[in-house]
Design a protein around this motif. Structure first.
Motif, PDB file in Angstrom:
ATOM      1  N   LYS A   3       0.844  -1.189   0.000  1.00 31.21           N
ATOM      2  CA  LYS A   3       0.000   0.000   0.000  1.00 31.21           C
ATOM      3  C   LYS A   3       0.880   1.240   0.000  1.00 31.21           C
ATOM      4  CE  LYS A   3      -3.040   2.857   2.797  1.00 31.21           C
ATOM      5  NZ  LYS A   3      -3.610   3.106   4.124  1.00 31.21           N
ATOM      6  N   VAL A   4       0.617   2.150  -0.923  1.00 27.56           N
ATOM      7  CA  VAL A   4       1.331   3.423  -0.960  1.00 27.56           C
ATOM      8  C   VAL A   4       0.642   4.383   0.004  1.00 27.56           C
ATOM      9  CG1 VAL A   4       2.105   5.343  -2.392  1.00 27.56           C
ATOM     10  CG2 VAL A   4       1.959   3.048  -3.367  1.00 27.56           C
ATOM     11  N   ILE A   5       1.406   4.938   0.922  1.00 35.10           N
ATOM     12  CA  ILE A   5       0.824   5.840   1.923  1.00 35.10           C
ATOM     13  C   ILE A   5       1.132   7.292   1.571  1.00 35.10           C
ATOM     14  CG2 ILE A   5       0.862   4.151   3.790  1.00 35.10           C
ATOM     15  CD1 ILE A   5       3.424   5.441   4.815  1.00 35.10           C
ATOM     16  N   SER A   6       0.214   8.160   1.913  1.00 39.00           N
ATOM     17  CA  SER A   6       0.373   9.592   1.659  1.00 39.00           C
ATOM     18  C   SER A   6       1.268  10.214   2.719  1.00 39.00           C
ATOM     19  CB  SER A   6      -0.997  10.275   1.676  1.00 39.00           C
ATOM     20  OG  SER A   6      -1.567  10.178   2.976  1.00 39.00           O
ATOM     21  N   GLY A   7       1.593  11.475   2.525  1.00 38.32           N
ATOM     22  CA  GLY A   7       2.409  12.181   3.501  1.00 38.32           C
ATOM     23  C   GLY A   7       1.744  12.279   4.860  1.00 38.32           C
ATOM     24  N   SER A   8       0.428  12.491   4.870  1.00 34.04           N
ATOM     25  CA  SER A   8      -0.287  12.589   6.145  1.00 34.04           C
ATOM     26  C   SER A   8      -0.314  11.245   6.865  1.00 34.04           C
ATOM     27  CB  SER A   8      -1.716  13.099   5.915  1.00 34.04           C
ATOM     28  OG  SER A   8      -2.441  12.230   5.064  1.00 34.04           O
ATOM     29  N   GLU A   9      -0.425  10.150   6.113  1.00 33.19           N
ATOM     30  CA  GLU A   9      -0.401   8.820   6.722  1.00 33.19           C
ATOM     31  C   GLU A   9       0.987   8.497   7.262  1.00 33.19           C
ATOM     32  OE1 GLU A   9      -3.787   6.319   4.300  1.00 33.19           O
ATOM     33  OE2 GLU A   9      -1.935   6.815   3.242  1.00 33.19           O
ATOM     34  N   CYS A  27       7.029  -0.434   8.514  1.00 33.94           N
ATOM     35  CA  CYS A  27       6.478  -0.326   7.154  1.00 33.94           C
ATOM     36  C   CYS A  27       6.680  -1.619   6.375  1.00 33.94           C
ATOM     37  CB  CYS A  27       7.129   0.844   6.413  1.00 33.94           C
ATOM     38  SG  CYS A  27       6.619   2.469   6.998  1.00 33.94           S
ATOM     39  N   ARG A  28       7.839  -2.244   6.557  1.00 26.90           N
ATOM     40  CA  ARG A  28       8.103  -3.501   5.861  1.00 26.90           C
ATOM     41  C   ARG A  28       7.151  -4.596   6.328  1.00 26.90           C
ATOM     42  NH1 ARG A  28      12.867  -4.464   7.663  1.00 26.90           N
ATOM     43  NH2 ARG A  28      13.903  -3.033   6.231  1.00 26.90           N
ATOM     44  N   ASN A  29       6.920  -4.676   7.629  1.00 21.75           N
ATOM     45  CA  ASN A  29       6.032  -5.710   8.177  1.00 21.75           C
ATOM     46  C   ASN A  29       4.589  -5.513   7.736  1.00 21.75           C
ATOM     47  OD1 ASN A  29       8.214  -6.863   9.475  1.00 21.75           O
ATOM     48  ND2 ASN A  29       7.798  -5.876  11.445  1.00 21.75           N
ATOM     49  N   ASP A  30       4.177  -4.255   7.582  1.00 16.03           N
ATOM     50  CA  ASP A  30       2.794  -3.952   7.196  1.00 16.03           C
ATOM     51  C   ASP A  30       2.630  -3.708   5.696  1.00 16.03           C
ATOM     52  OD1 ASP A  30       2.153  -4.183   9.839  1.00 16.03           O
ATOM     53  OD2 ASP A  30       1.906  -2.048  10.222  1.00 16.03           O
ATOM     54  N   ASN A  31       3.708  -3.919   4.924  1.00 19.36           N
ATOM     55  CA  ASN A  31       3.680  -3.708   3.468  1.00 19.36           C
ATOM     56  C   ASN A  31       3.238  -2.293   3.099  1.00 19.36           C
ATOM     57  OD1 ASN A  31       4.523  -6.353   2.732  1.00 19.36           O
ATOM     58  ND2 ASN A  31       2.457  -7.100   3.119  1.00 19.36           N
ATOM     59  N   PHE A  47       6.286   7.719  -0.261  1.00 13.88           N
ATOM     60  CA  PHE A  47       6.710   8.234  -1.560  1.00 13.88           C
ATOM     61  C   PHE A  47       8.215   8.061  -1.782  1.00 13.88           C
ATOM     62  CE2 PHE A  47       3.173  11.336  -3.051  1.00 13.88           C
ATOM     63  CZ  PHE A  47       2.232  10.350  -2.811  1.00 13.88           C
ATOM     64  N   GLY A  48       8.995   8.342  -0.749  1.00 13.98           N
ATOM     65  CA  GLY A  48      10.441   8.182  -0.879  1.00 13.98           C
ATOM     66  C   GLY A  48      10.829   6.742  -1.127  1.00 13.98           C
ATOM     67  N   GLU A  49      10.103   5.828  -0.501  1.00 12.57           N
ATOM     68  CA  GLU A  49      10.371   4.400  -0.656  1.00 12.57           C
ATOM     69  C   GLU A  49      10.088   3.925  -2.076  1.00 12.57           C
ATOM     70  OE1 GLU A  49      11.507   0.557   0.796  1.00 12.57           O
ATOM     71  OE2 GLU A  49      11.745   2.580   1.602  1.00 12.57           O
ATOM     72  N   LEU A  50       9.084   4.507  -2.729  1.00 13.77           N
ATOM     73  CA  LEU A  50       8.783   4.141  -4.113  1.00 13.77           C
ATOM     74  C   LEU A  50      10.012   4.293  -4.995  1.00 13.77           C
ATOM     75  CD1 LEU A  50       5.282   5.751  -4.826  1.00 13.77           C
ATOM     76  CD2 LEU A  50       5.828   3.318  -4.877  1.00 13.77           C
ATOM     77  N   PHE A  97      -7.161   3.001  -9.597  1.00 10.35           N
ATOM     78  CA  PHE A  97      -7.773   4.277  -9.214  1.00 10.35           C
ATOM     79  C   PHE A  97      -7.266   4.733  -7.856  1.00 10.35           C
ATOM     80  CE2 PHE A  97     -11.233   6.873  -7.380  1.00 10.35           C
ATOM     81  CZ  PHE A  97     -11.290   7.870  -8.348  1.00 10.35           C
ATOM     82  N   ILE A  98      -7.102   3.812  -6.929  1.00 13.42           N
ATOM     83  CA  ILE A  98      -6.581   4.152  -5.605  1.00 13.42           C
ATOM     84  C   ILE A  98      -5.172   4.723  -5.724  1.00 13.42           C
ATOM     85  CG2 ILE A  98      -5.742   3.146  -3.440  1.00 13.42           C
ATOM     86  CD1 ILE A  98      -8.158   1.234  -3.589  1.00 13.42           C
ATOM     87  N   ILE A  99      -4.339   4.091  -6.529  1.00 13.78           N
ATOM     88  CA  ILE A  99      -2.967   4.586  -6.716  1.00 13.78           C
ATOM     89  C   ILE A  99      -2.979   5.951  -7.397  1.00 13.78           C
ATOM     90  CG2 ILE A  99      -0.815   4.179  -7.971  1.00 13.78           C
ATOM     91  CD1 ILE A  99      -1.202   2.555  -5.417  1.00 13.78           C
ATOM     92  N   HIS A 100      -3.857   6.110  -8.383  1.00 13.21           N
ATOM     93  CA  HIS A 100      -3.992   7.408  -9.053  1.00 13.21           C
ATOM     94  C   HIS A 100      -4.319   8.495  -8.042  1.00 13.21           C
ATOM     95  CE1 HIS A 100      -5.482  10.548 -11.750  1.00 13.21           C
ATOM     96  NE2 HIS A 100      -6.596  10.558 -11.035  1.00 13.21           N
TER      97      HIS A 100
END
Length: 671
Positions: A100-106, A160-164, A168-171, A510-513
């Motif tokens: 899951k890609v997380i936003s800055g707020s997350e 983050c690794r354990n929870d997948n 953005f930096g990790e991408l 759509f979620i990723i978009h």
């Protein structure tokens, strides 16, 4: 091709696969990038051979629309987008496990949770910045780190690794490591992409440039467009030096300078050239225009920030009464805190305005709720979504209940969804809380079943209605705006185009978009924003406010980068530019009496018009040796003072001037 000038044609049709295009403000860089892409296609290149990298989704969409219009067909096979969206696309193809890609707020929420659980009093934003800076420099967490931030980075990375979860930096870091450590994958993309084009190259950081080099250095096929004079993001890792090292790394590149400006009047452009010429570290170019001279630049000295706002709003009303649009007006400042006085004045005058540091579309609560539900019903089960959905709109699941769920999840190594089910089945919660939690889980389960065969838009409608989101927001004061936003989300979904090359469903794409999109709202009325936020935009009328020593240039930033920021601010203006400063300001809680910015003295006197106060201003101290600029007498030096009079030595002779009237037609610089 006929619409291009000679330099633009040289950039588009240059024979070398690698090129550095120095594109000044308003010089048509987007036009050149689109024309270059079309030129490659006309010469026989397939869409799959092209890679175009931008810094914003807005820029990518604009380029895509222009290119499709010129070609008369879709370009879905062409990889075009931001660094992050392209990195994500690459990871989707080559990494099997879902994430899951997380936003800055997350990301900030995760960091705050870590600090809370460890009972550490560390600034969460400072830690987030540290983590992102490390990743932007391609640095992984060091398990043997001795410093506090380094150890916390390790904890964050493990969680983050354990929870997948992927920020953005990790991408980009994972994508870079994928190319660096897998020769087969690296060779595949090097062979696939014959032409790689990059927009806003001056804003690239370390890892972005290294990522590009992995793709292109072997074939020397990197075409970059940028402007070192507009490099203003050093504080977030951008390396303007990349433009210099490019010329060494790609030795056979050709250099093109786009110096004709199509935006600004001659006076505005000349002022910008004069200011930026004071920077020493430049690749060098001088913009010119065929536009008329236009009006002089108005400079106004205000008593304080309230008077500054009053002047600005008064000029805006004059602009509108002359038949111009409010949407063409922007107020630019160095810091967000400067907007308050202007907001209050605009409200009192009932003039519509929009502050750019407000919520972006996809950051709005109602939109985030719908997307969180969408993630869950397609199989997501991460703790962030549970916490957000259970604490927002959903009734009966309070902070104590969520704390019990979190503690149980940690103790039994479960996610929060599993922990909630266990607590219900073991009757570990009071009846009221258990009932509310069971109803919430049942509602989610029902939506999963009912949405299985539904298309994207119908799925979103189901979520909005069954979750209670629409009913909740209908009861609020701003119900109309909230419901309009939900309708807008449905409109976006109805126009969403599935990328058949990605191994993801329409819902997942759509979620990723939404996660990777900036989602800027369309402007409504006067725009208020920092100068940093204005980059890439243009306005008919620009107010550049707060030109004071210590404020702008900021005492906390390198002078040359601040001057580049001034250059960006000036070149946002197409026809009219106002520059203001105050003689007294409440700055960060303290009352200060600042000197005007040194940047004012770098604008040639024949380009400016000093706006006079209606009322005589209060007396201002002019110490001996101060450099003074007078509308009638030009430049001078204060050589003496008696009572309220100061003696100024001008080129044509000395003049005694009344100090209390000076701010109306004089401003002074640093000694």
């Amino acid at each position: 091709m006929n619409s291009l000038n000679n330099e633009q044609k040289l950039a588009v049709m240059g024979l070398s696969a690698s090129a550095l295009v120095l594109a000044g403000a308003g010089a048509g860089k987007t036009k050149v990038l689109v024309a270059r892409l079309k030129h490659h296609i006309d010469q026989g290149a397939s869409f799959e051979q092209l890679l175009a990298v931008t810094f914003t989704n807005k820029a990518a969409n604009e380029m895509k629309e222009r290119l499709e219009h010129q070609l008369g067909c879709s370009i879905n096979g062409l990889w075009m987008g931001t660094f992050h969206s392209l990195a994500y696309r690459m990871l989707c193809v080559h990494i099997k496990e879902k994430f899951k890609v997380i936003s800055g707020s997350e990301q900030l929420k995760i960091v705050k949770r870590i600090l809370s659980e460890l009972e550490l009093e560390v600034d969460a934003k400072l830690l987030v910045n540290y983590i992102n800076t490390q990743k932007d420099a391609a640095l992984r967490a060091n398990q043997d780190a001795f410093d506090m931030l380094g150890r916390l980075y390790c904890i964050y990375e493990t969680l983050c690794r354990n929870d997948n979860l992927v920020d953005f930096g990790e991408l980009l870091l994972r994508s870079y490591e994928l190319l660096r450590d897998n020769k087969g994958i690296r060779t595949y993309y090097q062979d696939r992409f014959s032409f790689v084009l990059v927009d806003e190259f001056q804003d690239t950081n370390i890892i972005q440039y290294e990522w590009l080099k992995l793709l292109t250095q072997t074939k020397q096929n990197l075409f970059v467009v940028g402007d070192d004079d507009q490099s203003i993001y050093g504080w977030r890792g951008a390396k303007v030096e990349n433009m210099t090292t490019f010329q060494t790394s790609y030795a056979n590149h050709h250099l093109v300078k786009l110096e004709q400006n199509y935006r600004c009047t001659h006076n505005i452009l000349t002022a910008a050239n004069a200011v930026i010429a004071n920077n020493v570290k430049r690749l060098g170019k001088t913009l010119w225009t065929e536009s008329s001279a236009g009006e002089l630049i108005d400079i106004y000295s205000a008593k304080n920030e309230m008077a500054e706002a009053e002047f600005v709003i008064g000029q805006i009303k004059k602009w509108v009464s002359a038949g111009n649009s409010l949407n063409e007006v922007v107020i630019l400042y160095r810091y967000n805190s400067q907007s308050n006085a202007f907001e209050e004045r605009l409200l009192s005058e009932q003039l519509p305005f929009q502050v750019s540091n407000g919520y972006k579309f996809y950051d709005r609560q109602e939109i985030r709720l719908v997307l969180a539900y969408l993630r869950v019903i397609i199989g997501g089960n991460d703790n962030l979504d549970f916490e957000y959905l259970a604490s927002t709109v959903t009734k009966g699941i309070g902070s104590r209940t969520r704390a019990l769920i979190s503690a149980y999840a940690v103790q039994h190594q479960r996610n929060h969804w599993q922990a909630a089910e266990c607590l219900i089945s073991t009757s570990a919660l009071p009846n009221r809380q258990s009932t509310a939690l069971a109803e919430f889980l049942a509602r989610v389960a029902t939506m999963k079943v009912e949405s299985e065969a539904l298309p994207l838009v119908d799925t979103l409608k189901l979520i909005m209605n069954r979750s209670g989101i629409v009913a909740h927001y209908r009861r609020l004061v701003d119900a109309e705006d909230r419901i309009d936003n939900l309708k807008a989300l449905l409109g976006i979904a109805s126009n969403f185009t599935l990328d058949a090359t990605l191994p993801l469903s329409e819902r997942e794409q759509f979620i990723i978009h939404a996660t990777l999109s900036s989602g800027d709202d369309k402007p409504k009325g006067v725009q208020l924003m920092t100068i940093h936020a204005s980059k890439g935009l243009e306005f008919g009328c620009v107010f550049l406010v707060g030109l004071e020593t210590g404020l702008f240039p900021s005492k906390n930033a390198p002078l040359e980068e601040e001057r580049r920021l001034m250059y960006v601010g000036i070149t946002r203006a197409k026809t009219k530019l106002f520059i203001t400063y105050t003689r007294q300001r409440c700055l960060f809680g303290n009352t200060v009496y600042p000197k005007p910015s040194r940047f004012l003295s770098e604008i040639p006197l024949d380009l400016i018009h000093i706006v006079k106060d209606v009322q005589p201003a209060a007396s201002v101290a002019y110490p001996k040796g101060s450099k003074v600029f007078h509308q009638n007498f030009g430049e001078g030096i204060v050589i003496g003072k008696e009572s309220e009079l100061i003696n100024v030595e001008f080129e044509q002779g000395n003049h005694w001037l009344a100090a209390k009237y000076l701010p109306a037609n004089v401003f002074y610089s640093v000694n």
